[in-house]
Design an enzyme around this catalytic site. Sequence first.
Site, PDB file in Angstrom:
ATOM      1  N   VAL A  76       0.787   5.953  14.045  1.00 51.98           N
ATOM      2  CA  VAL A  76       0.229   4.902  13.186  1.00 51.98           C
ATOM      3  C   VAL A  76       0.880   3.564  13.504  1.00 51.98           C
ATOM      4  O   VAL A  76       0.232   2.518  13.448  1.00 51.98           O
ATOM      5  CB  VAL A  76       0.390   5.272  11.706  1.00 51.98           C
ATOM      6  CG1 VAL A  76      -0.093   4.134  10.806  1.00 51.98           C
ATOM      7  CG2 VAL A  76      -0.381   6.547  11.392  1.00 51.98           C
ATOM      8  N   GLY A  77       2.152   3.577  13.871  1.00 50.61           N
ATOM      9  CA  GLY A  77       2.816   2.336  14.259  1.00 50.61           C
ATOM     10  C   GLY A  77       2.118   1.641  15.408  1.00 50.61           C
ATOM     11  O   GLY A  77       1.967   0.411  15.423  1.00 50.61           O
TER      12      GLY A  77
ATOM     13  N   GLU B 147       9.503   1.033  11.222  1.00 44.14           N
ATOM     14  CA  GLU B 147      10.530   2.079  11.149  1.00 44.14           C
ATOM     15  C   GLU B 147       9.794   3.398  11.266  1.00 44.14           C
ATOM     16  O   GLU B 147       9.101   3.817  10.341  1.00 44.14           O
ATOM     17  CB  GLU B 147      11.313   1.968   9.842  1.00 44.14           C
ATOM     18  CG  GLU B 147      12.619   2.751   9.863  1.00 44.14           C
ATOM     19  CD  GLU B 147      12.537   4.037   9.081  1.00 44.14           C
ATOM     20  OE1 GLU B 147      12.366   5.096   9.740  1.00 44.14           O
ATOM     21  OE2 GLU B 147      12.633   4.016   7.852  1.00 44.14           O
TER      22      GLU B 147
ATOM     23  N   LYS C  73       0.849  -1.188   0.000  1.00 43.82           N
ATOM     24  CA  LYS C  73       0.000   0.000   0.000  1.00 43.82           C
ATOM     25  C   LYS C  73       0.883   1.236   0.000  1.00 43.82           C
ATOM     26  O   LYS C  73       1.471   1.608   1.016  1.00 43.82           O
ATOM     27  CB  LYS C  73      -0.927   0.052   1.214  1.00 43.82           C
ATOM     28  CG  LYS C  73      -2.023   1.124   1.046  1.00 43.82           C
ATOM     29  CD  LYS C  73      -2.626   1.597   2.356  1.00 43.82           C
ATOM     30  CE  LYS C  73      -1.864   2.694   3.016  1.00 43.82           C
ATOM     31  NZ  LYS C  73      -1.837   3.987   2.249  1.00 43.82           N
TER      32      LYS C  73
ATOM     33  N   CYS D  53      13.119  10.799   8.014  1.00 47.39           N
ATOM     34  CA  CYS D  53      13.003  10.399   9.411  1.00 47.39           C
ATOM     35  C   CYS D  53      14.317  10.480  10.159  1.00 47.39           C
ATOM     36  O   CYS D  53      14.325  10.527  11.395  1.00 47.39           O
ATOM     37  CB  CYS D  53      12.421   8.995   9.507  1.00 47.39           C
ATOM     38  SG  CYS D  53      13.261   7.795   8.452  1.00 47.39           S
TER      39      CYS D  53
ATOM     40  N   GLU E 224       8.847  15.574  15.970  1.00 50.47           N
ATOM     41  CA  GLU E 224       9.350  15.407  14.608  1.00 50.47           C
ATOM     42  C   GLU E 224       8.570  16.348  13.685  1.00 50.47           C
ATOM     43  O   GLU E 224       7.384  16.150  13.442  1.00 50.47           O
ATOM     44  CB  GLU E 224       9.192  13.960  14.140  1.00 50.47           C
ATOM     45  CG  GLU E 224       9.788  13.726  12.763  1.00 50.47           C
ATOM     46  CD  GLU E 224       9.660  12.291  12.301  1.00 50.47           C
ATOM     47  OE1 GLU E 224      10.620  11.781  11.712  1.00 50.47           O
ATOM     48  OE2 GLU E 224       8.598  11.686  12.532  1.00 50.47           O
TER      49      GLU E 224
ATOM     50  N   GLY F 295       6.632   4.963   8.905  1.00 46.97           N
ATOM     51  CA  GLY F 295       5.761   6.120   9.064  1.00 46.97           C
ATOM     52  C   GLY F 295       5.829   6.652  10.482  1.00 46.97           C
ATOM     53  O   GLY F 295       6.850   6.530  11.164  1.00 46.97           O
ATOM     54  N   SER F 296       4.731   7.208  10.937  1.00 50.12           N
ATOM     55  CA  SER F 296       4.708   7.868  12.235  1.00 50.12           C
ATOM     56  C   SER F 296       4.564   6.862  13.381  1.00 50.12           C
ATOM     57  O   SER F 296       4.039   5.759  13.205  1.00 50.12           O
ATOM     58  CB  SER F 296       3.547   8.863  12.300  1.00 50.12           C
ATOM     59  OG  SER F 296       2.311   8.181  12.345  1.00 50.12           O
TER      60      SER F 296
END
Length: 498
Positions: free
Chosen positions: A246-247, A265, A189, A299, A396, A242-243
């Site tokens: 969301v992780g 990651e 995705k 990142c 971040e 991603g963030s």
Amino acid sequence: MAEIHSNGSLKIPEIKFTKLFINGEFVDSVSGKTFETIDPRTEEKIADIAEGDKDDVDLAVKAARAAFDHGPWPRMSGSERGRIMMKFVDLVEQHLDELAALDAIDVGKVLSHGKAREIPFAISVLRYYAGAADKIHGKTLKLSNQLQGYTLYEPIGVVGHIIPWNFPLGMFFFKTGPALAAGCTMVVKPAEQSPLSALFCAHLAKLAGIPDGVINVVNGYGPTAGAAISSHMDIDCVSFTGSSEVGRLIMQAAATSNLKSVSLELGGKSPLIVFDDVDVESAVNLALMGGYANKGEYCVCSSRIFVQEGIYDEFITKIARNSKGITVGDPFDPSTVQGPQAHKAQYDKVLSYIEHGKRQGATLLTGGNPCGEKGYYIEPTIFTDVKDDMLIATDEIFGPVICVIKFKTIEEAIARANSTHYGLAAGIATKDLNIANTVSRSIRAGIVWINCYLAFDADSPYGGYKMSGFGREFGMDALYKYLQVKSVVTPVHNSPWL
């Protein structure tokens, strides 16, 4: 103030693929819905993209499951998989210019950098895993009693890859490369902001001879398509970049579904620690490269620059001067160093953090403004007089905003560098080997660069500590996360030795 530079003669690539890619074919979504992908240079629509959701993920997973359970890919020898992957590499190289242009219009990537460095590195990663496909070996075990044993590394199964918008093409290969080498099948995705290069790569994979169902691409949104992948009962592993927010959701979905393995990651607030024995001009250039790479949408960006007090005044004078010389402009213009932020929401977020920095008492050394009449362009921005608890020092930002912070001692630098929820990367600038060794072993981060920054290599694993996640990209470590370890034990009768 930075000026917008533009090239009026640029050639926009033809958009060939806008549908979902399932079981070797480009298809419309089940719902028939589409969404717009927007050019961050102009704020105009590029194309309407098929919007996948749970039903489409189900179809893609069925295709991937059939390809894994009954198809040839997991059953090929590693050398045969590697041979097909090398064909894939060749096709990507042949279409390098087109792929770089797709990421330039989709997320504002600087075309010259994409062609010269970013995509060639992604290609090198795919080539690395093509070469690793026939080097997956188990171990012979020396067991007690009259037994012998060995281990097998077997592909984990169907993998869900959820990739971010800041490196669409690179992340596609960083994740699919080791999974392909392991013999897995997958559903990818791409971020809804950056679907174009992933769809083109799916087309190239088919041309290379990767069997139908091995790579499936479902465009869509995180709360629908992403959530369906994370919670799907027939996906065996999820790899996400991603963030941290969301992780967490992905881990929860994995736990409440089939306990699939997860690799994350996530974000970073990476320090670059500059000691006063360095050449200041070189250290300034290193800090700007680390802080502003990919317009700060990285990142591992060195968004916190700790500078020892002996060179601090000289450092901030030179970094302000050099920052003002960075050319912000159209990513197709050869003179451009920094393109637009990838999308409107990120543009607004970065500007809001700049305002937070001002309100909380940091000194705006340079930059801090949007630039240009259209597009998501922001001046390279530097804050000084930053306290560790300010939002610009803790969060971040994911934009061209860096904080320069004064320190006195090695112990202070280590403590303040580690005073973050994140732990993805760090940098050290010093001529003293003892300082380099002490600090590199004291920083809680997955990769530490000494007198360099962003020095990635296909053979060097990297990933996070703390809230920057777990699991590794690159190297054989990334390959092993797509493999299961099986022990096989048999009795040994009447052997002259054990």
